[in-house]
Design a protein around this motif. Structure first.
Motif, PDB file in Angstrom:
ATOM      1  N   LEU A 138       0.836  -1.213   0.000  1.00  0.00           N
ATOM      2  CA  LEU A 138       0.000   0.000   0.000  1.00  0.00           C
ATOM      3  C   LEU A 138       0.866   1.258   0.000  1.00  0.00           C
ATOM      4  N   ILE A 139       1.956   1.221   0.748  1.00  0.00           N
ATOM      5  CA  ILE A 139       2.860   2.374   0.799  1.00  0.00           C
ATOM      6  C   ILE A 139       3.510   2.606  -0.556  1.00  0.00           C
ATOM      7  N   GLU A 140       4.021   1.538  -1.157  1.00  0.00           N
ATOM      8  CA  GLU A 140       4.708   1.668  -2.448  1.00  0.00           C
ATOM      9  C   GLU A 140       3.742   2.098  -3.560  1.00  0.00           C
ATOM     10  N   ALA A 141       2.477   1.694  -3.434  1.00  0.00           N
ATOM     11  CA  ALA A 141       1.480   2.080  -4.438  1.00  0.00           C
ATOM     12  C   ALA A 141       0.993   3.509  -4.248  1.00  0.00           C
ATOM     13  N   GLY A 142       1.409   4.147  -3.160  1.00  0.00           N
ATOM     14  CA  GLY A 142       0.992   5.515  -2.904  1.00  0.00           C
ATOM     15  C   GLY A 142      -0.454   5.633  -2.449  1.00  0.00           C
ATOM     16  N   LEU A 143      -1.022   4.530  -1.969  1.00  0.00           N
ATOM     17  CA  LEU A 143      -2.427   4.537  -1.556  1.00  0.00           C
ATOM     18  C   LEU A 143      -2.611   4.905  -0.090  1.00  0.00           C
ATOM     19  N   LEU A 144      -1.694   4.440   0.761  1.00  0.00           N
ATOM     20  CA  LEU A 144      -1.840   4.660   2.197  1.00  0.00           C
ATOM     21  C   LEU A 144      -0.491   4.441   2.866  1.00  0.00           C
ATOM     22  N   ASP A 145      -0.084   5.380   3.702  1.00  0.00           N
ATOM     23  CA  ASP A 145       1.196   5.273   4.405  1.00  0.00           C
ATOM     24  C   ASP A 145       0.940   5.456   5.896  1.00  0.00           C
ATOM     25  N   VAL A 146       0.512   4.355   6.548  1.00  0.00           N
ATOM     26  CA  VAL A 146       0.170   4.394   7.970  1.00  0.00           C
ATOM     27  C   VAL A 146       0.736   3.146   8.650  1.00  0.00           C
ATOM     28  N   THR A 147       0.528   3.070   9.957  1.00  0.00           N
ATOM     29  CA  THR A 147       0.974   1.918  10.743  1.00  0.00           C
ATOM     30  C   THR A 147      -0.062   0.799  10.666  1.00  0.00           C
ATOM     31  N   VAL A 148       0.411  -0.442  10.542  1.00  0.00           N
ATOM     32  CA  VAL A 148      -0.486  -1.591  10.606  1.00  0.00           C
ATOM     33  C   VAL A 148      -0.342  -2.233  11.979  1.00  0.00           C
ATOM     34  N   ALA A 149      -1.483  -2.480  12.645  1.00  0.00           N
ATOM     35  CA  ALA A 149      -1.491  -3.073  13.974  1.00  0.00           C
ATOM     36  C   ALA A 149      -1.833  -4.557  13.873  1.00  0.00           C
ATOM     37  N   VAL A 150      -1.080  -5.375  14.613  1.00  0.00           N
ATOM     38  CA  VAL A 150      -1.265  -6.826  14.570  1.00  0.00           C
ATOM     39  C   VAL A 150      -1.398  -7.358  15.996  1.00  0.00           C
ATOM     40  N   ASN A 151      -2.464  -8.106  16.263  1.00  0.00           N
ATOM     41  CA  ASN A 151      -2.629  -8.758  17.562  1.00  0.00           C
ATOM     42  C   ASN A 151      -1.609  -9.878  17.709  1.00  0.00           C
ATOM     43  N   THR A 152      -0.987  -9.961  18.884  1.00  0.00           N
ATOM     44  CA  THR A 152       0.050 -10.962  19.135  1.00  0.00           C
ATOM     45  C   THR A 152      -0.303 -11.752  20.383  1.00  0.00           C
ATOM     46  N   CYS A 153      -0.328 -13.075  20.271  1.00  0.00           N
ATOM     47  CA  CYS A 153      -0.705 -13.920  21.407  1.00  0.00           C
ATOM     48  C   CYS A 153       0.441 -13.990  22.423  1.00  0.00           C
ATOM     49  N   ALA A 154       0.094 -14.384  23.637  1.00  0.00           N
ATOM     50  CA  ALA A 154       1.057 -14.396  24.740  1.00  0.00           C
ATOM     51  C   ALA A 154       2.236 -15.319  24.475  1.00  0.00           C
ATOM     52  N   THR A 155       1.963 -16.522  23.971  1.00  0.00           N
ATOM     53  CA  THR A 155       3.043 -17.489  23.779  1.00  0.00           C
ATOM     54  C   THR A 155       4.042 -17.022  22.737  1.00  0.00           C
TER      55      THR A 155
END
Length: 311
Positions: A138-155
């Motif tokens: 998305l950043i390289e395509a010039g469409l959106l340059d933001v942070t992506v949030a990812v849920n991460t499990c405890a283990t």
């Protein structure tokens, strides 16, 4: 030393629940497992509903293991918006499972099973890598340059070398570290493990952001919040859904926002669905929001179309 020992007990009866020793023991084991799931320290009698549920879980588990090898997972993205400008300022990656003829399986059906049977770390690694890859596109395509949030499990978050793994994914996909945000829940954050603190410190030094998901529904230590260097607190949707009518929810949200401001943390409200909720949150000083009022979760192809229409 005084040792405290608890017990969870499952009971089955001959001949109603089984005609052989193996059958009776197996049914008792299923009942004992139910006792553990319900908090432990209790007794549960076997009934046919428990067997049916047990069989359903194992069938789902078998399909889930195949899904990993068949690459049946996909990510949908829900945009996060700046409360002042109402422009996209981030997005959250949401895991989805397209199970062949069964279609999309709801996350609340398979994620608890994946967590319980130890499959979530493997799935979580795929999610982080795919989210980094999609965001870079998305950043390289010039469409959106933001942070992506990812849920991460405890283990996964607690694994030795987790930060090194994430850095490797960033290098391989080309995504800048500041464009990745890892979300953990309160129970992970409040874990006293030294590894949790070490991982948090390593992520901070690498420039990778850290957010606490569903803040307010568990048990939080303010000192722990400071130690783990969170960049963002996500206000749980349970406090937002009835925000305009419930004074208690209003007080809780305002307290969270005040605390976050004092700790120099950004805030994002989940589940914003009405303009009244949006107005209250904006006036109270919430940084960001996500929910159906802004945009629903979308697969990558649909998100690209949504962004192209609004360029």
């Amino acid at each position: 030393r005084a040792l405290s020992v608890g017990a969870s007990i499952g009971i089955s009866l001959f001949p109603d629940d089984g005609l052989t020793a193996d059958e009776v023991m197996n049914e008792a084991d299923i009942a004992m497992y139910r006792a553990k799931v319900e908090g432990g320290g209790c007794i549960r009698l076997f009934d046919q509903a428990l067997r049916e549920r047990s069989e359903q879980v194992y069938r789902l588990l078998s399909r889930l293991r195949k899904a990993i090898s068949l690459d049946q997972f996909e990510l949908h993205y829900q945009l996060q918006f700046d409360m002042k400008t109402l422009q996209p300022c981030g997005m959250e990656a949401l895991l989805r499972w397209r199970d062949g003829a069964n279609g999309l399986v709801p996350p609340n059906k398979f994620i608890p099973v994946a967590l319980e049977y130890g499959l979530m770390p493997t799935i979580g690694r795929w999610v982080i890598r795919q989210a980094c890859k999609d965001n870079m596109m998305l950043i390289e395509a010039g469409l959106l340059d933001v942070t992506v949030a990812v849920n991460t499990c405890a283990t996964l978050f607690s694994e030795t070398g987790f930060c090194a793994l994430v850095n490797q994914m960033l290098v391989s996909t080309g995504l800048p570290p500041q464009r990745l945000e890892l979300e953990i829940t309160e129970d992970v954050a409040m874990n006293s493990s030294v590894q949790i603190l070490q991982t948090s410190d390593e992520l901070h030094k690498a420039g990778i952001r850290l957010a606490m998901d569903d803040f307010g529904v568990g048990f939080s230590s303010l000192n722990r919040l400071k130690e783990l260097r969170f960049d963002k607190l996500k206000i749980d949707r349970s406090f937002v859904s009835d925000l305009t009518e419930n004074r208690s929810d209003q007080a809780i949200v305002q307290a969270i926002l005040g605390m976050a401001k004092g700790l120099s943390m950004r805030t994002v409200a989940e589940g914003v669905e009405t303009e009244d909720q949006l107005t209250f949150l904006r006036e109270a000083g919430c940084s960001q929001g996500q929910g159906f009022w802004f945009a629903k979760p979308m697969p990558l192809s649909e998100l690209i179309g949504w962004l192209q229409e609004r360029r």
